[in-house]
Design a protein around this motif. Sequence first.
Motif, PDB file in Angstrom:
ATOM      1  N   LYS A  26       0.831  -1.204   0.000  1.00 38.10           N
ATOM      2  CA  LYS A  26       0.000   0.000   0.000  1.00 38.10           C
ATOM      3  C   LYS A  26       0.865   1.253   0.000  1.00 38.10           C
ATOM      4  O   LYS A  26       0.464   2.284  -0.487  1.00 38.10           O
ATOM      5  CB  LYS A  26      -0.936   0.000   1.205  1.00 38.10           C
ATOM      6  CG  LYS A  26      -1.891   1.177   1.203  1.00 38.10           C
ATOM      7  CD  LYS A  26      -2.950   1.057   2.243  1.00 38.10           C
ATOM      8  CE  LYS A  26      -3.916   2.232   2.105  1.00 38.10           C
ATOM      9  NZ  LYS A  26      -5.015   2.133   3.031  1.00 38.10           N
ATOM     10  N   TYR A  29       4.995   4.876   5.304  1.00 38.38           N
ATOM     11  CA  TYR A  29       4.415   5.894   6.178  1.00 38.38           C
ATOM     12  C   TYR A  29       5.404   6.274   7.272  1.00 38.38           C
ATOM     13  O   TYR A  29       6.348   5.545   7.568  1.00 38.38           O
ATOM     14  CB  TYR A  29       3.103   5.391   6.794  1.00 38.38           C
ATOM     15  CG  TYR A  29       3.220   4.072   7.526  1.00 38.38           C
ATOM     16  CD1 TYR A  29       3.567   4.017   8.876  1.00 38.38           C
ATOM     17  CD2 TYR A  29       3.001   2.862   6.863  1.00 38.38           C
ATOM     18  CE1 TYR A  29       3.680   2.807   9.539  1.00 38.38           C
ATOM     19  CE2 TYR A  29       3.110   1.649   7.525  1.00 38.38           C
ATOM     20  CZ  TYR A  29       3.441   1.632   8.864  1.00 38.38           C
ATOM     21  OH  TYR A  29       3.561   0.435   9.533  1.00 38.38           O
ATOM     22  N   ASN A  58       1.272   9.992   5.281  1.00 37.60           N
ATOM     23  CA  ASN A  58       0.035   9.277   5.549  1.00 37.60           C
ATOM     24  C   ASN A  58      -0.428   8.515   4.306  1.00 37.60           C
ATOM     25  O   ASN A  58      -0.519   9.086   3.228  1.00 37.60           O
ATOM     26  CB  ASN A  58      -1.019  10.318   5.953  1.00 37.60           C
ATOM     27  CG  ASN A  58      -2.224   9.736   6.632  1.00 37.60           C
ATOM     28  OD1 ASN A  58      -2.523   8.568   6.510  1.00 37.60           O
ATOM     29  ND2 ASN A  58      -2.931  10.589   7.352  1.00 37.60           N
ATOM     30  N   TRP A  60      -3.303   6.527   4.703  1.00 42.19           N
ATOM     31  CA  TRP A  60      -4.657   6.150   5.070  1.00 42.19           C
ATOM     32  C   TRP A  60      -5.617   7.314   4.846  1.00 42.19           C
ATOM     33  O   TRP A  60      -5.206   8.450   4.711  1.00 42.19           O
ATOM     34  CB  TRP A  60      -4.698   5.698   6.527  1.00 42.19           C
ATOM     35  CG  TRP A  60      -3.750   4.580   6.777  1.00 42.19           C
ATOM     36  CD1 TRP A  60      -3.918   3.269   6.454  1.00 42.19           C
ATOM     37  CD2 TRP A  60      -2.445   4.669   7.370  1.00 42.19           C
ATOM     38  NE1 TRP A  60      -2.819   2.536   6.807  1.00 42.19           N
ATOM     39  CE2 TRP A  60      -1.896   3.374   7.380  1.00 42.19           C
ATOM     40  CE3 TRP A  60      -1.690   5.719   7.909  1.00 42.19           C
ATOM     41  CZ2 TRP A  60      -0.646   3.095   7.893  1.00 42.19           C
ATOM     42  CZ3 TRP A  60      -0.450   5.435   8.423  1.00 42.19           C
ATOM     43  CH2 TRP A  60       0.072   4.139   8.412  1.00 42.19           C
ATOM     44  N   ARG A  61      -6.868   7.016   4.868  1.00 37.04           N
ATOM     45  CA  ARG A  61      -7.900   8.049   4.708  1.00 37.04           C
ATOM     46  C   ARG A  61      -8.234   8.639   6.064  1.00 37.04           C
ATOM     47  O   ARG A  61      -9.358   8.495   6.567  1.00 37.04           O
ATOM     48  CB  ARG A  61      -9.146   7.450   4.065  1.00 37.04           C
ATOM     49  CG  ARG A  61      -8.927   7.070   2.635  1.00 37.04           C
ATOM     50  CD  ARG A  61     -10.212   6.600   1.987  1.00 37.04           C
ATOM     51  NE  ARG A  61      -9.929   6.171   0.636  1.00 37.04           N
ATOM     52  CZ  ARG A  61     -10.471   5.135   0.054  1.00 37.04           C
ATOM     53  NH1 ARG A  61     -11.345   4.403   0.703  1.00 37.04           N
ATOM     54  NH2 ARG A  61     -10.156   4.825  -1.180  1.00 37.04           N
ATOM     55  N   GLU A  62      -7.248   9.238   6.665  1.00 35.36           N
ATOM     56  CA  GLU A  62      -7.388   9.880   7.968  1.00 35.36           C
ATOM     57  C   GLU A  62      -6.743  11.243   7.904  1.00 35.36           C
ATOM     58  O   GLU A  62      -5.867  11.487   7.073  1.00 35.36           O
ATOM     59  CB  GLU A  62      -6.674   9.078   9.067  1.00 35.36           C
ATOM     60  CG  GLU A  62      -7.278   7.758   9.387  1.00 35.36           C
ATOM     61  CD  GLU A  62      -6.527   7.028  10.504  1.00 35.36           C
ATOM     62  OE1 GLU A  62      -5.340   7.340  10.765  1.00 35.36           O
ATOM     63  OE2 GLU A  62      -7.130   6.138  11.106  1.00 35.36           O
ATOM     64  N   ARG A  63      -7.158  12.099   8.806  1.00 32.70           N
ATOM     65  CA  ARG A  63      -6.494  13.385   8.933  1.00 32.70           C
ATOM     66  C   ARG A  63      -5.110  13.142   9.554  1.00 32.70           C
ATOM     67  O   ARG A  63      -4.841  12.065  10.087  1.00 32.70           O
ATOM     68  CB  ARG A  63      -7.363  14.319   9.757  1.00 32.70           C
ATOM     69  CG  ARG A  63      -8.593  14.729   8.915  1.00 32.70           C
ATOM     70  CD  ARG A  63      -9.746  15.214   9.723  1.00 32.70           C
ATOM     71  NE  ARG A  63      -9.583  16.561  10.242  1.00 32.70           N
ATOM     72  CZ  ARG A  63     -10.471  17.123  11.058  1.00 32.70           C
ATOM     73  NH1 ARG A  63     -11.561  16.465  11.427  1.00 32.70           N
ATOM     74  NH2 ARG A  63     -10.279  18.339  11.510  1.00 32.70           N
ATOM     75  N   GLU A  88     -10.131  12.692  14.996  1.00 25.56           N
ATOM     76  CA  GLU A  88      -9.123  13.160  14.047  1.00 25.56           C
ATOM     77  C   GLU A  88      -9.051  14.684  14.046  1.00 25.56           C
ATOM     78  O   GLU A  88     -10.059  15.362  14.225  1.00 25.56           O
ATOM     79  CB  GLU A  88      -9.457  12.650  12.640  1.00 25.56           C
ATOM     80  CG  GLU A  88      -9.431  11.145  12.541  1.00 25.56           C
ATOM     81  CD  GLU A  88      -9.740  10.633  11.145  1.00 25.56           C
ATOM     82  OE1 GLU A  88      -9.547  11.391  10.169  1.00 25.56           O
ATOM     83  OE2 GLU A  88     -10.164   9.472  11.033  1.00 25.56           O
ATOM     84  N   ASP A  90      -6.581  18.286  12.389  1.00 23.80           N
ATOM     85  CA  ASP A  90      -5.658  18.784  11.370  1.00 23.80           C
ATOM     86  C   ASP A  90      -4.318  19.205  11.959  1.00 23.80           C
ATOM     87  O   ASP A  90      -3.312  19.214  11.263  1.00 23.80           O
ATOM     88  CB  ASP A  90      -6.279  19.959  10.611  1.00 23.80           C
ATOM     89  CG  ASP A  90      -7.457  19.520   9.756  1.00 23.80           C
ATOM     90  OD1 ASP A  90      -7.359  18.455   9.115  1.00 23.80           O
ATOM     91  OD2 ASP A  90      -8.468  20.224   9.751  1.00 23.80           O
TER      92      ASP A  90
END
Length: 177
Positions: A26, A29, A58, A60-63, A88, A90
Motif C-alpha cells: 500500500k 508511512y 500518511n 490512510w484516509r485519515e487526517r 481526528e 488537522d
Amino acid sequence: MFDARIFPLNLKDAEVILHREHAVCKGDYLISDKIYESKDPKQTLDKIFLRLRLVPKNIWRERPVVVALKNTELKKVGKQSKINVKQEFDTEAEAQEFIDKNYSNEFQFSFEFNRKGWQYFLGEDGIDLEDIEGHYSIEFKSKTEEGLQKLLDLFGVKPEEVIKGPSVVAVKEFLKK
C-alpha cells in the motif's frame, strides 16, 4: 481486528515471503506517537492508554493527527485492540487541546516514539514492516483469530516470538535501555 507483533532481527526474511506471496504494498508511512498512561495505578499501560498520533507521511484516509483511547484484550495468539474513542484533527495543537479538555484528569503523558513503516496486504490481511526507533518490528493483522494464526504460520513465527500485550509496552521497555 486481531493483531500480533514481533521484533525480528531483520525485515529481509519477511520481505522475501511478501514477494513470494505476491503481497500488495500500500505504501510507506511515518508516524510519531505520544503515549499517555492512566493516572489510576490499576489501569496499567497493557490494559488502556491514550495515544496522540502524528502522521507526517500518511497512506490512510485519515487526517494527519489522531487521538485514540485504546483497550487491549489478550487472545490465545496476539491481542485484540478496542478503540473506545477516535478523534481526528488537522493540527497537533487541536489534538492537545482536546486531550487537555477531556482527559487531563485521567491520563498523563508518559513517552513518545517514532516509526517508519511499509504496509502490505495478502488479501484482507495486513502486514506492517516497521523500524521503531532503530528496532525492527512486524505487525500481523487479520479480521479473525484463525486468519492471524495462518499469517503467523506463513511467516514461520513461533508463539514465544509474539509480544504479549500492546506494542507500546514493549517500546517503552526498549526506550529505557
